[in-house]
Design a protein around this motif. Sequence first.
Motif, PDB file in Angstrom:
ATOM      1  N   ALA A   1     -72.597 -62.902  55.409  1.00  0.00           N
ATOM      2  CA  ALA A   1     -73.951 -63.144  55.936  1.00  0.00           C
ATOM      3  C   ALA A   1     -73.889 -64.059  57.158  1.00  0.00           C
ATOM      4  CB  ALA A   1     -74.844 -63.740  54.850  1.00  0.00           C
ATOM      5  N   ALA A   2     -73.055 -65.089  57.086  1.00  0.00           N
ATOM      6  CA  ALA A   2     -72.913 -65.993  58.231  1.00  0.00           C
ATOM      7  C   ALA A   2     -72.408 -65.231  59.456  1.00  0.00           C
ATOM      8  CB  ALA A   2     -71.966 -67.142  57.887  1.00  0.00           C
ATOM      9  N   CYS A   3     -71.481 -64.325  59.234  1.00  0.00           N
ATOM     10  CA  CYS A   3     -70.960 -63.525  60.355  1.00  0.00           C
ATOM     11  C   CYS A   3     -72.046 -62.611  60.925  1.00  0.00           C
ATOM     12  CB  CYS A   3     -69.755 -62.702  59.902  1.00  0.00           C
ATOM     13  SG  CYS A   3     -68.331 -63.728  59.483  1.00  0.00           S
TER      14      CYS A   3
ATOM     15  N   LEU B   1     -73.121 -62.552  64.842  1.00  0.00           N
ATOM     16  CA  LEU B   1     -73.108 -61.326  65.643  1.00  0.00           C
ATOM     17  C   LEU B   1     -74.489 -61.032  66.225  1.00  0.00           C
ATOM     18  CD1 LEU B   1     -70.908 -59.274  63.163  1.00  0.00           C
ATOM     19  CD2 LEU B   1     -70.162 -60.113  65.390  1.00  0.00           C
ATOM     20  N   SER B   2     -75.520 -61.242  65.410  1.00  0.00           N
ATOM     21  CA  SER B   2     -76.888 -60.993  65.897  1.00  0.00           C
ATOM     22  C   SER B   2     -77.255 -61.974  66.995  1.00  0.00           C
ATOM     23  CB  SER B   2     -77.897 -61.124  64.755  1.00  0.00           C
ATOM     24  OG  SER B   2     -77.564 -60.245  63.717  1.00  0.00           O
ATOM     25  N   GLN B   3     -76.917 -63.258  66.758  1.00  0.00           N
ATOM     26  CA  GLN B   3     -77.252 -64.278  67.754  1.00  0.00           C
ATOM     27  C   GLN B   3     -76.507 -64.037  69.071  1.00  0.00           C
ATOM     28  OE1 GLN B   3     -76.620 -68.111  65.900  1.00  0.00           O
ATOM     29  NE2 GLN B   3     -78.595 -68.057  64.854  1.00  0.00           N
ATOM     30  N   ALA B   4     -75.398 -63.306  68.993  1.00  0.00           N
ATOM     31  CA  ALA B   4     -74.654 -62.981  70.212  1.00  0.00           C
ATOM     32  C   ALA B   4     -75.294 -61.813  70.960  1.00  0.00           C
ATOM     33  CB  ALA B   4     -73.201 -62.657  69.861  1.00  0.00           C
TER      34      ALA B   4
ATOM     35  N   HIS C   1     -72.638 -52.174  56.735  1.00  0.00           N
ATOM     36  CA  HIS C   1     -72.444 -51.093  55.750  1.00  0.00           C
ATOM     37  C   HIS C   1     -71.574 -51.618  54.609  1.00  0.00           C
ATOM     38  CE1 HIS C   1     -68.274 -49.961  56.995  1.00  0.00           C
ATOM     39  NE2 HIS C   1     -68.664 -50.406  58.168  1.00  0.00           N
ATOM     40  N   ALA C   2     -71.266 -50.753  53.662  1.00  0.00           N
ATOM     41  CA  ALA C   2     -70.654 -51.228  52.415  1.00  0.00           C
ATOM     42  C   ALA C   2     -69.254 -51.828  52.596  1.00  0.00           C
ATOM     43  CB  ALA C   2     -70.595 -50.088  51.399  1.00  0.00           C
ATOM     44  N   ASN C   3     -68.566 -51.458  53.660  1.00  0.00           N
ATOM     45  CA  ASN C   3     -67.196 -51.935  53.840  1.00  0.00           C
ATOM     46  C   ASN C   3     -66.961 -52.676  55.145  1.00  0.00           C
ATOM     47  OD1 ASN C   3     -65.631 -50.847  51.461  1.00  0.00           O
ATOM     48  ND2 ASN C   3     -66.570 -48.946  52.172  1.00  0.00           N
ATOM     49  N   GLY C   4     -68.031 -53.111  55.777  1.00  0.00           N
ATOM     50  CA  GLY C   4     -67.853 -53.825  57.034  1.00  0.00           C
ATOM     51  C   GLY C   4     -69.129 -53.805  57.852  1.00  0.00           C
ATOM     52  N   THR C   5     -68.975 -54.119  59.124  1.00  0.00           N
ATOM     53  CA  THR C   5     -70.117 -54.168  60.035  1.00  0.00           C
ATOM     54  C   THR C   5     -69.769 -53.407  61.301  1.00  0.00           C
ATOM     55  OG1 THR C   5     -70.662 -56.387  59.209  1.00  0.00           O
ATOM     56  CG2 THR C   5     -71.674 -55.725  61.279  1.00  0.00           C
TER      57      THR C   5
ATOM     58  N   TRP D   1     -66.834 -55.520  75.592  1.00  0.00           N
ATOM     59  CA  TRP D   1     -65.599 -56.004  74.968  1.00  0.00           C
ATOM     60  C   TRP D   1     -65.585 -57.517  74.802  1.00  0.00           C
ATOM     61  CZ3 TRP D   1     -60.967 -53.233  73.577  1.00  0.00           C
ATOM     62  CH2 TRP D   1     -59.940 -54.077  73.149  1.00  0.00           C
ATOM     63  N   ASP D   2     -65.791 -58.255  75.907  1.00  0.00           N
ATOM     64  CA  ASP D   2     -65.630 -59.710  75.839  1.00  0.00           C
ATOM     65  C   ASP D   2     -66.673 -60.352  74.925  1.00  0.00           C
ATOM     66  OD1 ASP D   2     -63.439 -59.572  77.461  1.00  0.00           O
ATOM     67  OD2 ASP D   2     -64.485 -60.125  79.294  1.00  0.00           O
ATOM     68  N   ALA D   3     -67.891 -59.842  74.956  1.00  0.00           N
ATOM     69  CA  ALA D   3     -68.942 -60.394  74.095  1.00  0.00           C
ATOM     70  C   ALA D   3     -68.620 -60.132  72.627  1.00  0.00           C
ATOM     71  CB  ALA D   3     -70.294 -59.781  74.465  1.00  0.00           C
ATOM     72  N   VAL D   4     -68.136 -58.931  72.334  1.00  0.00           N
ATOM     73  CA  VAL D   4     -67.821 -58.583  70.941  1.00  0.00           C
ATOM     74  C   VAL D   4     -66.693 -59.467  70.418  1.00  0.00           C
ATOM     75  CG1 VAL D   4     -66.856 -56.789  69.441  1.00  0.00           C
ATOM     76  CG2 VAL D   4     -68.661 -56.207  71.081  1.00  0.00           C
ATOM     77  N   PHE D   5     -65.625 -59.598  71.205  1.00  0.00           N
ATOM     78  CA  PHE D   5     -64.476 -60.339  70.690  1.00  0.00           C
ATOM     79  C   PHE D   5     -64.705 -61.850  70.691  1.00  0.00           C
ATOM     80  CE2 PHE D   5     -62.556 -56.189  71.003  1.00  0.00           C
ATOM     81  CZ  PHE D   5     -61.823 -56.160  69.833  1.00  0.00           C
ATOM     82  N   ALA D   6     -65.548 -62.341  71.582  1.00  0.00           N
ATOM     83  CA  ALA D   6     -65.941 -63.753  71.503  1.00  0.00           C
ATOM     84  C   ALA D   6     -66.702 -64.000  70.199  1.00  0.00           C
ATOM     85  CB  ALA D   6     -66.805 -64.131  72.703  1.00  0.00           C
ATOM     86  N   ALA D   7     -67.554 -63.047  69.821  1.00  0.00           N
ATOM     87  CA  ALA D   7     -68.321 -63.192  68.576  1.00  0.00           C
ATOM     88  C   ALA D   7     -67.403 -63.097  67.350  1.00  0.00           C
ATOM     89  CB  ALA D   7     -69.422 -62.143  68.514  1.00  0.00           C
ATOM     90  N   VAL D   8     -66.406 -62.229  67.423  1.00  0.00           N
ATOM     91  CA  VAL D   8     -65.458 -62.119  66.298  1.00  0.00           C
ATOM     92  C   VAL D   8     -64.717 -63.447  66.126  1.00  0.00           C
ATOM     93  CG1 VAL D   8     -63.356 -60.981  65.482  1.00  0.00           C
ATOM     94  CG2 VAL D   8     -65.185 -59.613  66.512  1.00  0.00           C
TER      95      VAL D   8
END
Lengths: 106, 106, 106, 106
Positions: B23-25, B29-32, B39-43, B49-56
């Motif tokens: 939930a924290a993740c 991700l939303s705040q980014a 979904h049941a096994n992930g998000t 690219w850079d925005a996604v991996f900064a959020a990860v």
Amino acid sequence: MKVIVDLCIVPIGVGVSLSPYVAACEKVLSQAGLKVVLHANGTDIEGEWDAVFAAVRQCHEVVHGMGAPRITTTIKVGTRTDRIQTMEDKVKSVKSKLGEVRIEGA
Amino acid sequence: MKVIVDLCIVPIGVGVSLSPYVAACEKVLSQAGLKVVLHANGTDIEGEWDAVFAAVRQCHEVVHGMGAPRITTTIKVGTRTDRIQTMEDKVKSVKSKLGEVRIEGA
Amino acid sequence: MKVIVDLCIVPIGVGVSLSPYVAACEKVLSQAGLKVVLHANGTDIEGEWDAVFAAVRQCHEVVHGMGAPRITTTIKVGTRTDRIQTMEDKVKSVKSKLGEVRIEGA
Amino acid sequence: MKVIVDLCIVPIGVGVSLSPYVAACEKVLSQAGLKVVLHANGTDIEGEWDAVFAAVRQCHEVVHGMGAPRITTTIKVGTRTDRIQTMEDKVKSVKSKLGEVRIEGA
């Protein structure tokens, strides 16, 4: 933040032979100064988070630049704050436990 | 470079219930400002690219900050240069083919 | 043993458009009587271990039968003995925690 | 059908040290007569599809039997019909291409 990663880059739309693309990624990762170990299903990488993921991005750019219109990549990422652990530590840790294993019914 | 990602973060050493960390993740991700589908096994995530991996990376920092000494994460990453494709496009593309499928012997 | 799986099958050597192959796998999984939810980066599956993995094998056979000389697949597998949990439970569990999340500095 | 697999089994709810569980899986895989290579982020396995996946199931059973209430596993699976390829072939194929790599701008 230190990270241990397993990287598996699969170019799509370039036929069946993927090794030239994987070799190019090996070069990118080595030139980035990362610790790199190639294995049968991917490449184990150890380094600082930002350096590792910058190199992964460069791999995508290089593989697209070689003509792959589509890439699908799988990355396993491990981080820990309790202690420092290298890739060799991880393998050694498992191997040191092999003598103690008792599997019921086996 | 646009990327479509599947992110599955597994904190280790915090017991069996992982949903507070996931939930924290989601929040990170939303705040980014990323497009996010749980979904049941992930998000599933769509973004630059850079925005996604900064959020990860921020997810790892936040989950460690919540007390997890170790994290193991699996990421699937898709990029393509031949055309722009959204997450909805990918699902629709498969669904549109379902009527044409003929499985031999089935 | 019950299992919740995320399946992502990538045929190699058939060009860039993979949706006909993924659609065929959807059909295989549904015909096997499994609970199946397609998402942007794979297919979530719920069922008994042997039924799920027999269907995964059949997917490989069908995709090779459609002409793909090579397949690379990623599978995430979850099992638990402490309680019964469905795919919907997993998603609900995370969503129910979203209100409680406080991210430091955010 | 021959398969080359990368297996990464992560027991959840047993603390931070996972090596005893991974060691038990190594034993299961070896006793199943499979070709097995341990690396920093998983175990590479080569064998017949049914033998490999029966062993993976046994790994889950053994790890649950050791007290892990929950397991999350990542599996990469490769099959091909165009030719026979071993794990060593895959590594050699990449290494043989390293000399030819030219990365633009690098």
